[in-house]
Structure formats: C-alpha cells, structure tokens
Write a protein that holds these residues in place. Structure first.
Motif, PDB file in Angstrom:
ATOM      1  N   ASN A  62      30.782  56.980  46.886  1.00 45.23           N
ATOM      2  CA  ASN A  62      30.632  56.350  48.189  1.00 45.23           C
ATOM      3  C   ASN A  62      29.263  55.691  48.262  1.00 45.23           C
ATOM      4  OD1 ASN A  62      28.708  58.414  49.003  1.00 45.23           O
ATOM      5  ND2 ASN A  62      30.483  59.770  49.319  1.00 45.23           N
ATOM      6  N   GLU A  63      28.855  55.246  49.428  1.00 43.92           N
ATOM      7  CA  GLU A  63      27.604  54.507  49.556  1.00 43.92           C
ATOM      8  C   GLU A  63      26.370  55.341  49.219  1.00 43.92           C
ATOM      9  OE1 GLU A  63      27.334  52.830  53.405  1.00 43.92           O
ATOM     10  OE2 GLU A  63      28.951  51.376  53.101  1.00 43.92           O
ATOM     11  N   SER A  64      26.469  56.642  49.331  1.00 45.35           N
ATOM     12  CA  SER A  64      25.285  57.484  49.172  1.00 45.35           C
ATOM     13  C   SER A  64      25.311  58.422  47.973  1.00 45.35           C
ATOM     14  CB  SER A  64      25.062  58.321  50.438  1.00 45.35           C
ATOM     15  OG  SER A  64      26.189  59.150  50.690  1.00 45.35           O
ATOM     16  N   SER A  65      26.453  58.579  47.313  1.00 45.82           N
ATOM     17  CA  SER A  65      26.488  59.525  46.197  1.00 45.82           C
ATOM     18  C   SER A  65      27.570  59.170  45.180  1.00 45.82           C
ATOM     19  CB  SER A  65      26.707  60.953  46.701  1.00 45.82           C
ATOM     20  OG  SER A  65      28.003  61.098  47.242  1.00 45.82           O
ATOM     21  N   LEU A  66      27.364  59.705  43.990  1.00 50.48           N
ATOM     22  CA  LEU A  66      28.294  59.536  42.871  1.00 50.48           C
ATOM     23  C   LEU A  66      28.508  60.905  42.242  1.00 50.48           C
ATOM     24  CD1 LEU A  66      29.691  58.087  40.389  1.00 50.48           C
ATOM     25  CD2 LEU A  66      27.377  57.807  39.470  1.00 50.48           C
ATOM     26  N   THR A  67      29.763  61.264  42.026  1.00 51.47           N
ATOM     27  CA  THR A  67      30.076  62.518  41.339  1.00 51.47           C
ATOM     28  C   THR A  67      30.946  62.199  40.133  1.00 51.47           C
ATOM     29  OG1 THR A  67      30.011  63.739  43.430  1.00 51.47           O
ATOM     30  CG2 THR A  67      31.064  64.827  41.556  1.00 51.47           C
ATOM     31  N   LEU A  68      30.610  62.818  39.006  1.00 49.49           N
ATOM     32  CA  LEU A  68      31.356  62.533  37.782  1.00 49.49           C
ATOM     33  C   LEU A  68      31.480  63.777  36.913  1.00 49.49           C
ATOM     34  CD1 LEU A  68      28.941  62.323  35.445  1.00 49.49           C
ATOM     35  CD2 LEU A  68      28.555  60.138  36.559  1.00 49.49           C
ATOM     36  N   ASN A  69      32.454  63.736  36.034  1.00 47.88           N
ATOM     37  CA  ASN A  69      32.642  64.771  35.022  1.00 47.88           C
ATOM     38  C   ASN A  69      32.316  64.194  33.652  1.00 47.88           C
ATOM     39  OD1 ASN A  69      33.584  66.645  36.890  1.00 47.88           O
ATOM     40  ND2 ASN A  69      35.746  66.130  36.546  1.00 47.88           N
ATOM     41  N   ILE A  70      31.693  64.988  32.802  1.00 47.78           N
ATOM     42  CA  ILE A  70      31.492  64.593  31.414  1.00 47.78           C
ATOM     43  C   ILE A  70      32.758  64.952  30.648  1.00 47.78           C
ATOM     44  CG2 ILE A  70      30.124  64.925  29.324  1.00 47.78           C
ATOM     45  CD1 ILE A  70      28.639  63.505  31.587  1.00 47.78           C
ATOM     46  N   VAL A  71      33.359  63.963  29.992  1.00 47.38           N
ATOM     47  CA  VAL A  71      34.614  64.211  29.283  1.00 47.38           C
ATOM     48  C   VAL A  71      34.431  64.240  27.769  1.00 47.38           C
ATOM     49  CG1 VAL A  71      36.019  63.270  31.138  1.00 47.38           C
ATOM     50  CG2 VAL A  71      35.212  61.750  29.336  1.00 47.38           C
TER      51      VAL A  71
END
Length: 248
Positions: A62-71
């Motif tokens: 979103n405009e304020s954050s990024l969430t990700l997984n390492i694959v």
C-alpha cells in the motif's frame, strides 16, 4: 535500483524463515509501487545486505508499507577492488561512492591530500554518514553484489594501511604503462589510488611508489576524478571478462 536492498538490521528480525518481512520507508515503497509498478503476487529481486541475493514475492503493498516473503536465496558476487581517493568536492565524492560501488569496489579510503581542500573531510557526506545511502544505491544497481563496502576517511596518506594492499596501482598521466602491460590476477584484490581534483603532488606520487604502487595510464587526457574512476574500473571490468573468456 535493479534490486531492492533489505538491510541486515531489518531481515535479521525475521530469521530463519524470512517470511512476512515488512518495510515502511517511503523511498523503497514508492519505488516498488511507482517505478517497478509491482502488485501483490509479483516477484521481486532482492539484496539481503551482507548475506546474499534472493527472490521475493509481494504479499501486501500500500502507500505506506510493503510486505514480502523470501522464496529463494542464492549467492551473490563479492567486490574485490579497493579504491583510494584524494578528498574532493562532496558532489564529486558522492558520484564516486555510488557508481564505483555498483562497479565492484569493496572499500573506499578517502584521504586529505596536499592539494585537497581540508574542510572536505568534515562535510556532512562523511560526518553524518550520508554516504551510507549511496553505498546501498550502488549495491542495488550492481550485477549481483551484496556486501556493503567499507568507507574510511583519513587525515593523510595512511602508509601502514595503504602499503598492506595487493596489486597496487596509482593512476598517473606521466607514464606509458597501462593495464594491458600488467599480468593482473582478477581472483585477488586490486587497489587503485587516485588524486584529488587538483591531482597528486610529485611527493605524494613518490610516497605511493615507495609503498609498492605502480603508475598506470588510463587515458591520454587529464580526466575528472569521477570520470577517471569509472574509466579505470571499466577497463578492469573488460579485462576481467576477457580473462574469464580465455580460461573457458
């Protein structure tokens, strides 16, 4: 940036799984959203600072954050070029730091030369460690580097430190010797020394020669500090690629 850099202090909190890593700084979030134009479910290239390379998957954005997984994780490249540079204007040093990092420089030693402006050592670039962002930008633009280079500032030529380097060269317009005349071993570190914007004094050149540095000419022209840096690194890149091709 070619790869998103996740700093060691950030990903260490998510070890060992490296899942649901959340980043909230505006620069990286904006880059992912507006430059890379990624969406949830997309893959993203990542540098895990001082650990290696990885592929991640965006799971929230979103405009304020990024969430990700390492694959997937895989090894990266290690830079093996040490750069010694006479202190120059901060704007010049900024260009050298960012772009030389992307070209494989693993450490920077800036020193106050006889012809350097003494106040440059106290510039915010160094005193407030503004250079750290430039190092990280350089890593993100590189072809697989993952280690943040060391950067030191010296009040003078550090004889003990500079003498300990390997395959040592000082850029000079007063020689006809070039990298083509050298039997370079690209599996070992290479050290390049450049003068400040006003160059080296003859005494400084003699000091480096006493420390085992060989004079190298990279161009018939007198180049700006940043241009000389990139030209020398480009020549070494080309010779390294040729060397590997010949081995194959």
């Amino acid at each position: 940036m070619n790869r998103l850099v996740i700093f060691e202090r950030e990903y260490s909190k998510y070890l060992p799984t490296l899942q649901a890593i959340t980043l909230s700084d505006r620069l990286r979030v904006n880059h992912v959203r507006n430059i890379l134009k990624l969406s949830i479910g997309d893959d993203i290239k990542i540098v895990l600072e001082n650990k290696g390379l990885a592929t991640g998957k965006v799971i929230s954005l979103n405009e304020s954050s990024l969430t990700l997984n390492i694959v997937e994780q895989f090894s990266g490249k290690e830079g093996n070029i040490h750069l010694i540079v006479g202190l120059s204007r901060p704007q010049t040093c900024k260009k050298v730091i960012e772009h030389a990092t992307s070209m494989g420089v693993s450490s920077f030693d800036f020193f106050t030369g006889a012809l350097s402006e003494k106040s440059y050592a106290n510039a915010k670039l160094f005193s407030e460690k503004e250079y750290e962002e430039l190092l990280h930008l350089g890593i993100s633009q590189s072809n697989g580097l993952y280690q943040t280079p060391e950067l030191r500032v010296h009040k003078h030529i550090n004889r003990e430190l500079f003498q300990s380097k390997n395959q040592k060269y000082i850029l000079s317009p007063f020689t006809e010797n070039t990298f083509l005349d050298e039997n370079l071993d690209f599996d070992r570190p290479i050290t390049l020394a450049l003068g400040s914007e006003r160059g080296f004094t003859s005494k400084e050149v003699e000091i480096f020669k006493e420390l085992g540095y060989k004079e190298i000419k990279i161009s018939p022209s007198i180049l700006r500090v940043e241009i000389a840096t990139f030209a020398a690194l480009g020549q070494l890149d080309l010779l390294a690629m040729k060397s590997k091709k010949n081995v194959i």
